[in-house]
Write an enzyme that holds these catalytic residues in place. Structure first.
Site, PDB file in Angstrom:
ATOM      1  N   TYR A 277      96.060 -22.541   1.512  1.00  0.00           N
ATOM      2  CA  TYR A 277      95.015 -21.580   1.168  1.00  0.00           C
ATOM      3  C   TYR A 277      94.465 -21.900  -0.220  1.00  0.00           C
ATOM      4  CZ  TYR A 277      96.159 -18.322   4.997  1.00  0.00           C
ATOM      5  OH  TYR A 277      96.353 -17.737   6.215  1.00  0.00           O
TER       6      TYR A 277
ATOM      7  N   ASP B  53      91.760 -12.008   7.556  1.00  0.00           N
ATOM      8  CA  ASP B  53      91.175 -10.674   7.478  1.00  0.00           C
ATOM      9  C   ASP B  53      89.661 -10.740   7.367  1.00  0.00           C
ATOM     10  OD1 ASP B  53      93.656  -9.439   7.564  1.00  0.00           O
ATOM     11  OD2 ASP B  53      93.878  -9.413   5.383  1.00  0.00           O
TER      12      ASP B  53
END
Length: 257
Positions: free
Chosen positions: A109, A54
């Site tokens: 992540y 994003d």
């Protein structure tokens, strides 16, 4: 024709995500422009990416693949010379012609957040509850059912910061950032109940944590990428430059309190 996979890094705070969007600055958009300067229309060469990020999210080891007429290692340096300095394509691997970067072994992540007096022990316990295969619908956006397997879920404290590292076979939209929100709640309340409830299917609204603390650290495959040491060294220098800049900003705001 060869299919080549590339490992790339980017600082995401000046982009509207990595996936191409007309009329907006995206990482894909910059990569497409770089290829176009070399006479290659990447979108017509089965360009695919491993992970969508994003707006505001960064990456160190994302992966894209594209078909090329030919390839030599020096191509990385030519490609990078046409990219802005907040994007670095730093490794490559020639892959099978049907290779799809989304079919990875796992993705890693990392999220960094300032320690606001959290109960780190509670956060660690809550993070461990996420290990294994679960339906993560309550932590995801537009994903029902949302079965994923988490292979690693670790909280550690480093100085003034809390570091969350998570590895899984796949992740849904907003999943990591919503997990971070739940871990923050666990740390504020010294209680892991929030994670238990969401995993059990309770409908508890979770606002995704800020995108600026998130980085796609790595995408893993059953093969190794070949690193260009010069490009990788330059990437490390760019990281150091930004560390100094943001350390100064952090110091300014910290001492204004």
């Amino acid at each position: 024709m060869l299919r080549v996979a590339f490992k790339y890094a980017y600082f995401g705070w000046d982009y509207y995500g990595n996936q191409f969007q007309p009329h907006l600055r995206t990482v894909d958009g910059e990569i497409f422009r770089a290829f176009e300067k070399l006479g290659i229309n990447a979108r017509e060469r089965r360009y695919r990416i491993a992970g969508r990020t994003d707006a505001g999210v960064s990456a160190f080891g994302n992966v894209f693949a594209v078909n090329l007429d030919s390839f030599e290692p020096w191509f990385l340096r030519v490609l990078n010379s046409n990219l802005p300095d907040d994007i670095s394509v730093w490794a490559y691997c020639i892959v099978d012609e049907d290779f799809n970067p989304r079919k990875a072994l796992s993705r890693v992540y990392r999220y960094v957040l300032p320690d606001e007096g959290f109960d780190v022990g509670a956060m660690k316990n809550a993070a461990q509850m996420l290990l294994g295969k679960h339906d993560f619908s309550g932590f995801a956006k537009a994903c029902k059912p949302c079965v994923r397997e988490i292979l690693r879920s670790e909280i550690e404290k480093r100085g003034d910061f809390i570091i969350y590292t998570v590895e899984g076979n796949a992740f849904a939209w907003n999943m990591v950032r919503k997990i971070v929100t739940a871990l923050k709640i666990a740390g504020m309340r010294s209680d892991t109940e929030i994670v238990e409830l969401v995993l059990s299917g309770e409908n508890i609204p979770l606002t995704p944590a800020s995108p600026y603390g998130l980085i796609l650290l790595d995408v893993k495959y059953p093969f190794e990428f070949k690193k260009d040491e010069k490009i990788y060294g330059l990437l490390q220098e760019r990281i150091q430059e930004r560390m100094k800049k943001f350390a100064q900003l952090y110091g300014i705001f910290r001492f204004l309190r």
